[in-house]
Scaffold this motif. Structure first.
Motif, mmCIF file in Angstrom:
data_model
loop_
_atom_site.group_PDB
_atom_site.id
_atom_site.type_symbol
_atom_site.label_atom_id
_atom_site.label_comp_id
_atom_site.label_asym_id
_atom_site.label_seq_id
_atom_site.Cartn_x
_atom_site.Cartn_y
_atom_site.Cartn_z
ATOM 1 N N UNK A 109 13.862 56.040 33.032
ATOM 2 C CA UNK A 109 12.466 55.764 33.361
ATOM 3 C C UNK A 109 12.265 56.107 34.833
ATOM 4 N N UNK A 110 11.176 56.764 35.130
ATOM 5 C CA UNK A 110 10.896 57.114 36.518
ATOM 6 C C UNK A 110 10.049 56.013 37.155
ATOM 7 N N UNK A 111 9.880 56.020 38.485
ATOM 8 C CA UNK A 111 9.076 54.971 39.132
ATOM 9 C C UNK A 111 7.677 54.858 38.523
ATOM 10 N N UNK A 112 7.165 53.638 38.471
ATOM 11 C CA UNK A 112 5.909 53.363 37.762
ATOM 12 C C UNK A 112 4.750 54.207 38.284
ATOM 13 N N UNK A 113 4.621 54.357 39.601
ATOM 14 C CA UNK A 113 3.490 55.147 40.118
ATOM 15 C C UNK A 113 3.591 56.601 39.675
ATOM 16 N N UNK A 114 4.817 57.161 39.663
ATOM 17 C CA UNK A 114 5.016 58.531 39.188
ATOM 18 C C UNK A 114 4.766 58.606 37.681
ATOM 19 N N UNK A 115 5.219 57.593 36.982
ATOM 20 C CA UNK A 115 5.043 57.544 35.531
ATOM 21 C C UNK A 115 3.559 57.572 35.167
ATOM 22 N N UNK A 116 2.766 56.806 35.876
ATOM 23 C CA UNK A 116 1.339 56.757 35.577
ATOM 24 C C UNK A 116 0.650 58.080 35.912
ATOM 25 N N UNK A 117 1.115 58.725 36.984
ATOM 26 C CA UNK A 117 0.590 60.059 37.294
ATOM 27 C C UNK A 117 0.975 61.041 36.191
ATOM 28 N N UNK A 118 2.224 60.955 35.726
ATOM 29 C CA UNK A 118 2.683 61.828 34.653
ATOM 30 C C UNK A 118 1.891 61.638 33.371
ATOM 31 N N UNK A 119 1.542 60.391 33.060
ATOM 32 C CA UNK A 119 0.715 60.117 31.876
ATOM 33 C C UNK A 119 -0.684 60.701 32.045
#
Length: 197
Positions: free
Chosen positions: A80-90
């Motif tokens: 899992x990548x960092x949450x802020x990056x994850x949300x950008x990726x989504x």
């Protein structure tokens, strides 16, 4: 002989009939099936993975399984990548929905930097411990033409509980060049290919 229908009484009315097993069998079996299917899907998504999404550009398409193996440089990891990056990726469509803390799917990336390694990210290349990695130039725009943010260029030492992930067999891989290192605890395991194409 004459029969009178009015003298024939049914034994018990419809409201007095007790429910039978047949009335409950179908809904009960459907409920049990749904629970078993959900459990099976959960197991498969935790232990097996299909490398088909844009975030999985570091590996061939196919089926992979998680194995309990040491985390080493060059290993293909599920993380899992960092949450802020994850949300950008989504938001940008780099990731599909999943069970990571930010609501995205885990990524399949190659471990490129571990504790104590020196990672140097420059505009035209990335180097780990002085060795330049192929296809590692940092892009300024994604495939849709949107600007890409990246880590600050320069050298840094990988922390004790950090790893850097790369997908350098595809120059458009969205990886640690853009979102930085991830916590070591965010790695779920090493991915082993079962069938690829």
């Amino acid at each position: 002989m004459k029969h009178h229908s009015e003298n024939i009484l049914p034994i018990g009315g419809a409201s007095e009939i007790s429910p039978s097993w047949n009335q409950f069998r179908a809904p009960l079996l459907a409920g049990i099936s749904a629970v078993l299917m959900a459990a099976g899907i959960t197991f498969l998504t935790r232990h097996f993975r299909i490398g088909l999404t844009p975030s999985n550009s570091s590996c061939a398409e196919g089926f992979y399984r998680l194995v309990d193996a040491p985390i080493g440089r060059g290993e293909l990891a599920v993380a899992c990548i960092p949450v802020n990056a994850e949300q950008e990726g989504l938001m940008r469509g780099y990731l599909a929905d999943g069970d990571c803390p930010g609501g995205g799917e885990p990524v399949l990336k190659v471990i490129g930097g571990l504790r104590g390694d020196e990672v140097d990210v420059e505009a035209g290349w990335v180097a780990v411990n002085g060795k330049r990695l192929a296809n590692s130039a940092t892009l300024t725009r994604d495939s849709a033409g949107r600007p890409l943010t990246h880590v600050v260029w320069g050298k840094r030492r990988v922390g004790t509980e950090e790893v850097w992930l790369f997908g350098l067999n595809n120059r458009r891989s969205w990886d640690s060049r853009y979102f930085g290192p991830i916590p070591l605890r965010a790695i779920r395991g090493v991915a082993e290919p079962l069938v690829t194409w």
